[in-house]
Design a protein around this motif. Structure first.
Motif: not given
Length: 319
Positions: A261-271
């Motif tokens: 858990r919390d090894a990596a993140a998926a980052i998006t913008l708005g919708g």
């Protein structure tokens, strides 16, 4: 056949093929590489960078204050900042009006479904590439197929589990208590493994492996989960990552992502993702466009919480 009988060979029907009124289900492959990631969204008009902050570890206190009233020296607080930059992705098709107006198939519906599938699978493969790039690499060494890397084994699994626990990596799943269900087994707290469907037969041959049908309850399971072993729950996909380098015996080497858990993140913008259709805008209004566009960034937050394990398949029919 009687003389004078008019058949379809003499007068063929104007339309010889009738199309079913519903599309067949598109062959959407399992998307598993975003499952264990922390999902983060940047609000619109707030830039294209995001920064994660992790507090630094203070040294352990080993000496008592005693009775002298002496004040120990201060300890400096530190933080680690991890930055990610979003990227834009997209693709489209140009569709001539003659295709839409003369074809019995619902071309725009077909295009929408296919571009939606493409966006989802592309997103997942981009995330897979991020996770596979971790600096923590491990070649399976305790299998029995005689190759290098060898097939995945219970000993390899135990060693990887021990390594992640030694890094204080937080587990993703809580356990499932035992039940009176025949053939079931209790499942402990677990990390996650992401790998190819090609490895299913190899995994099921490992002593101690539990198929998900034998979990004490089926609550919260998803289709992509295959089973569990030694503190890991395994999720498989037809798009599971494969190494570009062959084994010593020229066999396919599979990347098996072991992740906490919390090894990596998926980052998006708005919708984030959107389907885009434009009516014909050329001089004769002939060519419409249909496509997709989305924004994403995959970022490793704690490299010690991920291990890219390289394995080959077990030799079926062997020991």
């Amino acid at each position: 056949m009687a003389r004078g009988v008019t058949t379809s060979n003499d007068i063929p029907p104007a339309i010889r093929t009738q199309y079913a009124d519903k599309l067949l289900t598109a062959q959407t492959r399992a998307c598993i590489y975003s499952l264990p990631l922390r999902m983060v969204s940047i609000e619109e008009r707030n830039g294209d960078h995001i920064s994660f902050t992790r507090p630094g570890r203070l040294p352990l206190i080993k000496d008592s204050l005693g009775s002298s009233g002496h004040t120990p020296p201060p300890q400096k607080l530190n933080v680690e900042r991890i930055k990610g930059t979003i990227q834009w992705y997209g693709g489209y098709s140009v569709i001539n009006e003659q295709v839409v107006m003369t074809n019995q198939d619902p071309i725009l519906n077909i295009g929408s479904e296919e571009w939606g599938r493409c966006m989802k699978e592309s997103n997942d493969q981009l995330m897979a590439d991020v996770l596979i790039a971790t600096s923590s690499q491990y070649n399976c060494a305790y299998g029995n197929n005689g190759d290098v890397s060898t097939n995945y084994s219970r000993d390899d699994c135990s060693l990887i589990y021990e390594t992640l626990r030694g890094q204080s990596a937080p587990q993703i799943f809580t356990g499932k208590d035992g039940s009176v269900k025949v053939g079931s087994s209790p499942i402990g707290n677990a990390y996650m493994v992401l790998c190819s469907t090609d490895l299913i037969s190899s995994l099921r041959r490992i002593a101690g492996w539990t198929n998900k049908i034998n979990y004490p309850n089926q609550k919260d399971l998803i289709e992509e989960e295959e089973g569990s072993l030694e503190g890991f729950r395994f999720f498989v996909s037809e798009m599971g990552s494969v190494s570009s380098v062959k084994s010593v015996r020229d066999a396919t080497v599979y990347n098996m992502t072991h992740i906490a858990r919390d090894a990596a993140a998926a980052i998006t913008l708005g919708g984030n993702g959107e389907m885009i259709y434009h009516k014909p805008t050329d001089a004769l209004e002939q060519n419409a466009t249909l496509g997709v566009k989305w924004v994403q960034c995959g970022k490793i937050l704690q490299d010690q919480y991920i291990m890219n394990v390289k394995a080959t398949k077990v030799v079926l029919g062997g020991p």
